[in-house]
Design a protein around this motif. Structure first.
Motif, mmCIF file in Angstrom:
data_model
loop_
_atom_site.group_PDB
_atom_site.id
_atom_site.type_symbol
_atom_site.label_atom_id
_atom_site.label_comp_id
_atom_site.label_asym_id
_atom_site.label_seq_id
_atom_site.Cartn_x
_atom_site.Cartn_y
_atom_site.Cartn_z
ATOM 1 N N THR A 78 29.626 -31.399 37.640
ATOM 2 C CA THR A 78 28.919 -30.410 36.634
ATOM 3 C C THR A 78 28.641 -28.690 37.542
ATOM 4 O OG1 THR A 78 26.642 -30.891 37.414
ATOM 5 C CG2 THR A 78 28.584 -32.210 35.801
ATOM 6 N N THR A 79 28.399 -27.973 36.585
ATOM 7 C CA THR A 79 27.758 -27.219 37.305
ATOM 8 C C THR A 79 26.080 -26.762 38.314
ATOM 9 O OG1 THR A 79 27.733 -25.702 35.035
ATOM 10 C CG2 THR A 79 26.389 -24.744 36.202
ATOM 11 N N GLU A 80 24.906 -28.643 37.565
ATOM 12 C CA GLU A 80 24.408 -28.379 38.539
ATOM 13 C C GLU A 80 25.350 -28.863 40.264
ATOM 14 O OE1 GLU A 80 20.451 -31.425 38.440
ATOM 15 O OE2 GLU A 80 21.975 -31.173 37.114
ATOM 16 N N ASP A 81 26.162 -29.783 40.016
ATOM 17 C CA ASP A 81 26.836 -29.639 41.455
ATOM 18 C C ASP A 81 27.370 -28.829 41.740
ATOM 19 O OD1 ASP A 81 26.363 -32.871 40.791
ATOM 20 O OD2 ASP A 81 28.444 -32.737 40.009
ATOM 21 N N ILE A 82 27.799 -27.747 41.491
ATOM 22 C CA ILE A 82 28.703 -26.766 42.133
ATOM 23 C C ILE A 82 27.644 -25.946 42.853
ATOM 24 C CG2 ILE A 82 29.787 -24.013 41.437
ATOM 25 C CD1 ILE A 82 31.212 -25.904 39.388
ATOM 26 N N ASN A 83 25.658 -26.187 41.247
ATOM 27 C CA ASN A 83 25.428 -24.923 42.565
ATOM 28 C C ASN A 83 24.504 -25.446 43.580
ATOM 29 O OD1 ASN A 83 25.880 -22.788 40.793
ATOM 30 N ND2 ASN A 83 24.627 -23.726 39.022
ATOM 31 N N SER A 84 24.486 -26.651 43.119
ATOM 32 C CA SER A 84 23.090 -27.099 43.991
ATOM 33 C C SER A 84 24.357 -27.614 45.930
ATOM 34 C CB SER A 84 23.220 -28.851 44.340
ATOM 35 O OG SER A 84 24.450 -29.500 44.387
ATOM 36 N N SER A 85 24.582 -26.995 45.944
ATOM 37 C CA SER A 85 25.264 -27.308 47.692
ATOM 38 C C SER A 85 26.893 -26.780 47.769
ATOM 39 C CB SER A 85 25.055 -28.290 48.179
ATOM 40 O OG SER A 85 25.611 -28.324 49.722
ATOM 41 N N LEU A 86 26.899 -26.377 48.495
ATOM 42 C CA LEU A 86 28.718 -25.659 49.240
ATOM 43 C C LEU A 86 29.023 -27.065 50.227
ATOM 44 C CD1 LEU A 86 28.879 -21.871 48.212
ATOM 45 C CD2 LEU A 86 30.268 -23.824 47.848
ATOM 46 N N PHE A 87 27.818 -27.315 50.517
ATOM 47 C CA PHE A 87 28.541 -28.592 51.655
ATOM 48 C C PHE A 87 27.263 -29.494 51.180
ATOM 49 C CE2 PHE A 87 28.726 -29.415 56.716
ATOM 50 C CZ PHE A 87 29.186 -30.492 56.071
ATOM 51 N N PRO A 88 28.483 -30.078 50.708
ATOM 52 C CA PRO A 88 26.835 -31.363 50.423
ATOM 53 C C PRO A 88 26.467 -32.486 51.058
ATOM 54 C CG PRO A 88 29.396 -31.594 48.991
ATOM 55 C CD PRO A 88 28.924 -30.363 49.589
ATOM 56 N N LEU A 89 25.450 -32.272 51.913
ATOM 57 C CA LEU A 89 25.333 -33.672 52.607
ATOM 58 C C LEU A 89 24.116 -34.506 52.466
ATOM 59 C CD1 LEU A 89 23.421 -31.124 55.243
ATOM 60 C CD2 LEU A 89 25.668 -31.709 55.049
ATOM 61 N N GLN A 90 24.770 -36.063 52.162
ATOM 62 C CA GLN A 90 24.169 -37.497 51.652
ATOM 63 C C GLN A 90 24.752 -38.105 53.214
ATOM 64 O OE1 GLN A 90 23.847 -37.092 47.152
ATOM 65 N NE2 GLN A 90 23.661 -39.308 47.570
ATOM 66 N N MET A 91 23.601 -39.269 52.654
ATOM 67 C CA MET A 91 24.782 -40.772 53.401
ATOM 68 C C MET A 91 25.655 -40.660 52.767
ATOM 69 S SD MET A 91 22.739 -41.497 55.902
ATOM 70 C CE MET A 91 23.493 -43.195 56.707
ATOM 71 N N GLY A 92 27.108 -41.318 53.388
ATOM 72 C CA GLY A 92 28.106 -41.978 53.493
ATOM 73 C C GLY A 92 29.385 -40.704 52.660
ATOM 74 N N ASN A 93 28.939 -39.480 52.416
ATOM 75 C CA ASN A 93 29.624 -38.363 52.391
ATOM 76 C C ASN A 93 31.654 -38.786 53.725
ATOM 77 O OD1 ASN A 93 28.494 -37.977 50.307
ATOM 78 N ND2 ASN A 93 27.997 -35.555 50.501
ATOM 79 N N GLU A 94 31.809 -38.224 53.381
ATOM 80 C CA GLU A 94 33.252 -38.465 54.141
ATOM 81 C C GLU A 94 34.232 -37.282 54.015
ATOM 82 O OE1 GLU A 94 36.201 -41.852 56.300
ATOM 83 O OE2 GLU A 94 35.298 -42.312 54.119
#
Length: 204
Positions: A17-33
């Motif tokens: 979503t637009t919110e996802d895109i604006n939140s981070s160009l490098f999503p940092l969260q447990m389990g991200n791979e």
């Protein structure tokens, strides 16, 4: 959860979503791979393909800030013995976080250092800084690249060039896709490209 293998196109299912895109160009969260493949050669194996698997497996709080660590070398940090000497510690387990401005910060021996900024006002400006005893430069070169990977095409990618000027061979380019993070890495001196072949992004 966004989870893509080699035959799926990330621009079709589970579109961020637009919110996802604006939140981070490098999503940092447990389990991200992120899983990259790149060409590799040894005298005993000849030309082959190697894999770099980078998964966020741990986190810690320090001074009220949350940092994350990978199970392998960071997917955007050049390994070099001289660099390890200058920075100290083990660069394979450096913790990272994204600050309130969206910048990527490295935690080295309980001290925080700027590694990337995604501030588009810096476009074409060379940023000269340091990480402990290592001089470090980075530059945003583009904010609208399209990158084709084995698992599909990513649009509106931000391309960053970065290097440690005292250490030959650390020059490399990284492409960050909105909502997905690093999706391509290129080392021009070796003419080696890290291609994304699998990605797993946890959704909040």
């Amino acid at each position: 959860m966004l989870n893509f293998g080699c035959k799926k196109n990330p621009t079709e299912p589970d579109k961020p979503t637009t919110e996802d895109i604006n939140s981070s160009l490098f999503p940092l969260q447990m389990g991200n791979e992120w899983v990259f493949e790149f060409p590799y050669w040894t005298p005993w194996s000849g030309d082959t393909t190697a894999t770099n698997n980078c998964k966020i497996i741990s986190s810690k709080m320090l001074n009220g800030k949350k940092y994350y660590a990978f199970d392998n070398a960071l997917p955007f940090f050049p390994y070099h013995p001289i660099l390890k000497e200058l920075i100290g510690g083990n660069v394979d387990t450096i913790f990272v976080r994204q600050n309130e401005n969206g910048d990527i910060m490295l935690l080295v021996d309980d001290s925080e250092w700027l590694y990337f900024s995604f501030n588009t006002e810096l476009l074409d400006s060379l940023v000269r800084t340091k990480i402990k005893n290592a001089d470090y430069f980075f530059q945003i070169e583009s904010t609208n690249d399209t990158v084709n990977t084995p698992i599909g095409s990513f649009d509106k990618c931000l391309r960053i060039f970065n290097y440690f000027p005292r250490i030959k061979g650390t020059e490399h380019y990284i492409w960050f896709a909105p909502g997905y993070g690093p999706i391509k890495i290129y080392y021009p001196e070796l003419d080696v490209t890290y291609q994304l072949v699998k990605i797993n992004i946890q959704k909040n």
